[in-house]
Design a protein around this motif. Sequence first.
Motif, PDB file in Angstrom:
ATOM      1  N   PHE A 130       0.744  -1.086   0.095  1.00 50.44           N
ATOM      2  CA  PHE A 130       0.038  -0.001  -0.023  1.00 50.44           C
ATOM      3  C   PHE A 130       0.869   1.327   0.032  1.00 50.44           C
ATOM      4  O   PHE A 130       2.151   1.327   0.564  1.00 50.44           O
ATOM      5  CB  PHE A 130      -1.014  -0.070   1.322  1.00 50.44           C
ATOM      6  N   ALA A 131       0.282   2.303  -0.409  1.00 53.03           N
ATOM      7  CA  ALA A 131       1.115   3.754  -0.577  1.00 53.03           C
ATOM      8  C   ALA A 131       1.243   4.048   0.663  1.00 53.03           C
ATOM      9  O   ALA A 131      -0.021   4.177   1.471  1.00 53.03           O
ATOM     10  CB  ALA A 131       0.372   4.543  -1.480  1.00 53.03           C
ATOM     11  N   GLU A 132       2.348   4.662   1.207  1.00 52.47           N
ATOM     12  CA  GLU A 132       2.490   5.329   2.634  1.00 52.47           C
ATOM     13  C   GLU A 132       1.476   6.540   2.351  1.00 52.47           C
ATOM     14  O   GLU A 132       1.553   7.403   1.573  1.00 52.47           O
ATOM     15  CB  GLU A 132       3.999   5.957   2.582  1.00 52.47           C
ATOM     16  N   PRO A 133       0.788   6.587   3.532  1.00 54.78           N
ATOM     17  CA  PRO A 133      -0.105   7.800   3.620  1.00 54.78           C
ATOM     18  C   PRO A 133       0.594   8.921   3.651  1.00 54.78           C
ATOM     19  O   PRO A 133       1.538   9.125   4.006  1.00 54.78           O
ATOM     20  CB  PRO A 133      -0.920   7.369   4.836  1.00 54.78           C
ATOM     21  N   GLU A 134      -0.007  10.104   3.015  1.00 58.96           N
ATOM     22  CA  GLU A 134       0.636  11.540   3.016  1.00 58.96           C
ATOM     23  C   GLU A 134       0.535  11.919   4.399  1.00 58.96           C
ATOM     24  O   GLU A 134       1.011  13.008   4.846  1.00 58.96           O
ATOM     25  CB  GLU A 134      -0.034  12.329   1.961  1.00 58.96           C
ATOM     26  N   ARG A 135      -0.718  11.594   5.110  1.00 52.72           N
ATOM     27  CA  ARG A 135      -0.999  12.084   6.583  1.00 52.72           C
ATOM     28  C   ARG A 135      -0.843  11.011   7.511  1.00 52.72           C
ATOM     29  O   ARG A 135      -1.716   9.838   7.246  1.00 52.72           O
ATOM     30  CB  ARG A 135      -2.313  12.937   6.362  1.00 52.72           C
ATOM     31  N   LEU A 136      -0.352  11.206   8.634  1.00 52.19           N
ATOM     32  CA  LEU A 136      -0.331  10.220   9.459  1.00 52.19           C
ATOM     33  C   LEU A 136      -1.471  10.313  10.561  1.00 52.19           C
ATOM     34  O   LEU A 136      -1.758  11.160  11.447  1.00 52.19           O
ATOM     35  CB  LEU A 136       1.054  10.246  10.358  1.00 52.19           C
ATOM     36  N   ALA A 137      -2.599   9.334  10.372  1.00 51.45           N
ATOM     37  CA  ALA A 137      -3.543   9.501  11.251  1.00 51.45           C
ATOM     38  C   ALA A 137      -4.366   7.993  11.013  1.00 51.45           C
ATOM     39  O   ALA A 137      -3.884   7.349  10.168  1.00 51.45           O
ATOM     40  CB  ALA A 137      -4.725  10.277  10.798  1.00 51.45           C
ATOM     41  N   ASP A 138      -5.129   7.456  12.181  1.00 53.05           N
ATOM     42  CA  ASP A 138      -5.533   6.179  12.120  1.00 53.05           C
ATOM     43  C   ASP A 138      -6.667   5.998  10.504  1.00 53.05           C
ATOM     44  O   ASP A 138      -7.492   7.049  10.482  1.00 53.05           O
ATOM     45  CB  ASP A 138      -6.461   5.893  13.083  1.00 53.05           C
ATOM     46  N   GLN A 139      -6.241   5.158  10.140  1.00 48.81           N
ATOM     47  CA  GLN A 139      -7.074   5.150   8.771  1.00 48.81           C
ATOM     48  C   GLN A 139      -6.988   3.580   8.222  1.00 48.81           C
ATOM     49  O   GLN A 139      -6.284   2.634   8.510  1.00 48.81           O
ATOM     50  CB  GLN A 139      -6.505   6.051   7.390  1.00 48.81           C
ATOM     51  N   ALA A 140      -8.032   3.180   7.357  1.00 48.27           N
ATOM     52  CA  ALA A 140      -7.964   1.998   6.527  1.00 48.27           C
ATOM     53  C   ALA A 140      -7.496   2.480   4.907  1.00 48.27           C
ATOM     54  O   ALA A 140      -7.802   3.404   4.390  1.00 48.27           O
ATOM     55  CB  ALA A 140      -9.481   1.548   6.637  1.00 48.27           C
ATOM     56  N   VAL A 141      -6.733   1.448   4.581  1.00 49.85           N
ATOM     57  CA  VAL A 141      -6.247   1.496   3.212  1.00 49.85           C
ATOM     58  C   VAL A 141      -6.514   0.336   2.263  1.00 49.85           C
ATOM     59  O   VAL A 141      -6.408  -0.771   3.014  1.00 49.85           O
ATOM     60  CB  VAL A 141      -4.647   1.718   3.187  1.00 49.85           C
ATOM     61  N   GLU A 142      -6.766   0.565   1.007  1.00 51.71           N
ATOM     62  CA  GLU A 142      -6.705  -0.664   0.183  1.00 51.71           C
ATOM     63  C   GLU A 142      -5.392  -1.086  -0.206  1.00 51.71           C
ATOM     64  O   GLU A 142      -4.303  -0.345  -0.323  1.00 51.71           O
ATOM     65  CB  GLU A 142      -7.564  -0.192  -1.101  1.00 51.71           C
ATOM     66  N   VAL A 143      -5.053  -2.224  -0.335  1.00 49.52           N
ATOM     67  CA  VAL A 143      -3.780  -3.023  -0.592  1.00 49.52           C
ATOM     68  C   VAL A 143      -3.983  -3.851  -1.796  1.00 49.52           C
ATOM     69  O   VAL A 143      -5.133  -4.556  -2.237  1.00 49.52           O
ATOM     70  CB  VAL A 143      -3.535  -3.954   0.575  1.00 49.52           C
ATOM     71  N   THR A 144      -2.855  -4.122  -2.401  1.00 47.17           N
ATOM     72  CA  THR A 144      -2.665  -5.085  -3.478  1.00 47.17           C
ATOM     73  C   THR A 144      -1.898  -6.260  -2.866  1.00 47.17           C
ATOM     74  O   THR A 144      -0.959  -6.168  -2.070  1.00 47.17           O
ATOM     75  CB  THR A 144      -1.574  -4.476  -4.515  1.00 47.17           C
ATOM     76  N   ARG A 145      -2.415  -7.255  -2.916  1.00 50.46           N
ATOM     77  CA  ARG A 145      -1.915  -8.620  -2.609  1.00 50.46           C
ATOM     78  C   ARG A 145      -1.421  -9.275  -3.532  1.00 50.46           C
ATOM     79  O   ARG A 145      -1.770  -9.760  -4.461  1.00 50.46           O
ATOM     80  CB  ARG A 145      -3.057  -9.569  -1.968  1.00 50.46           C
ATOM     81  N   HIS A 146      -0.105  -9.461  -3.189  1.00 52.40           N
ATOM     82  CA  HIS A 146       1.046 -10.286  -4.411  1.00 52.40           C
ATOM     83  C   HIS A 146       1.059 -11.869  -3.822  1.00 52.40           C
ATOM     84  O   HIS A 146       1.454 -11.933  -2.547  1.00 52.40           O
ATOM     85  CB  HIS A 146       2.149  -9.751  -4.376  1.00 52.40           C
TER      86      HIS A 146
END
Length: 360
Positions: A130-146
């Motif tokens: 996943f892309a490093e978040p631009e802002r550091l805060a609690d959040q959910a992110v979509e990921v690519t699974r390899h």
Amino acid sequence: MRRLVRALGAATVIVLAGTTGATGTAGAARAAGPASDGFTIEDERITESSGLAASRAHPGVYWTHNDSDDGPYVYAIDGRTGETVATVTLTGVSPRDVEAVSVGPDGDVYVGDIGDNFGGRWPEVWIYRFAEPERLADQAVEVTRHTVRYADGPRDAESLAVHPVTGRVYIVSKHEDGGALYAGPEKLPASGAATFTRVADIGLWATDAAFSPDGTRLAVRGYFGGTMYAWEDGRPRELGRLTVPVQRQGESVTFTPDGRTLLYGTEGERSPVRPMPLTEEQLPESARGEKPDRTGDGGDGSGDGTGGADRKPDADGGGDGGGEDGAGEGNTAGLVLALAAGAVLLLALRRSKRRGGGTS
């Protein structure tokens, strides 16, 4: 085996804790960048920190995660305070045995769900990106699974490192008699399985690995030791043994952003991250012959995105010439403590033998 490792680690820490604190922390306190004097992970949720990686987007921040049974979480830790500044939830995945984390030149975080305590029961493992978040805060992110498979069959692994120049992903397998370095394809495929091929033997019971920020060094650690390699044309050349601190269960390693110090992590509540400064040929090529950065953010001022643009002077001004003297005092104190600890241990062993008992 894990209980044995923890018991041995705990017993050794009791005898040598003073040595580690004096030689590791005191010597490193004069080194460059945030966390160069180490830190303690304060988050009570993080009891099995199993991977460690310096952020590229947020200088002074380190990514970590728990081992199995925690859920799809990755934590951003402030290297100055040890406090968690963001909890990232990986959506759409159910991790099985997360063991490693690394940050690539593409600005993505790579999380290695690559553990296999059965030594090869699972035919495939996974890397979540996943892309490093631009802002550091609690959040959910979509990921690519390899999906990851090995050319020579399934195996256990706890070490994943993304080369900071080429972006190629490498895994070091874990075996008590020594593992091997596996190279992924030049680019991980978006679909289908990525086949990792064995490229070199690694004579360690490896628990983590990390590339230096310039990509010229590869550090591999185990429970009780480590090895530094020069990285030459996509292959490692051994440079020598690493100084690894005594820890309860040493699971992680990463370079500080300036490449001059290795940070070693361990499992456990309020787990300490210990620094070990590098010297001579173990230093990455970009750090050799350079003076340590005394500015406090770990950047080298080269404009490589590690934070060198907004640096501020540290409290002592960095020009009092006290760095070498301070390091010398720390080394001397560490030597005295090491000798004292050795004498105590030797005396205890002799007394045990006289009583007809053995060590356990």
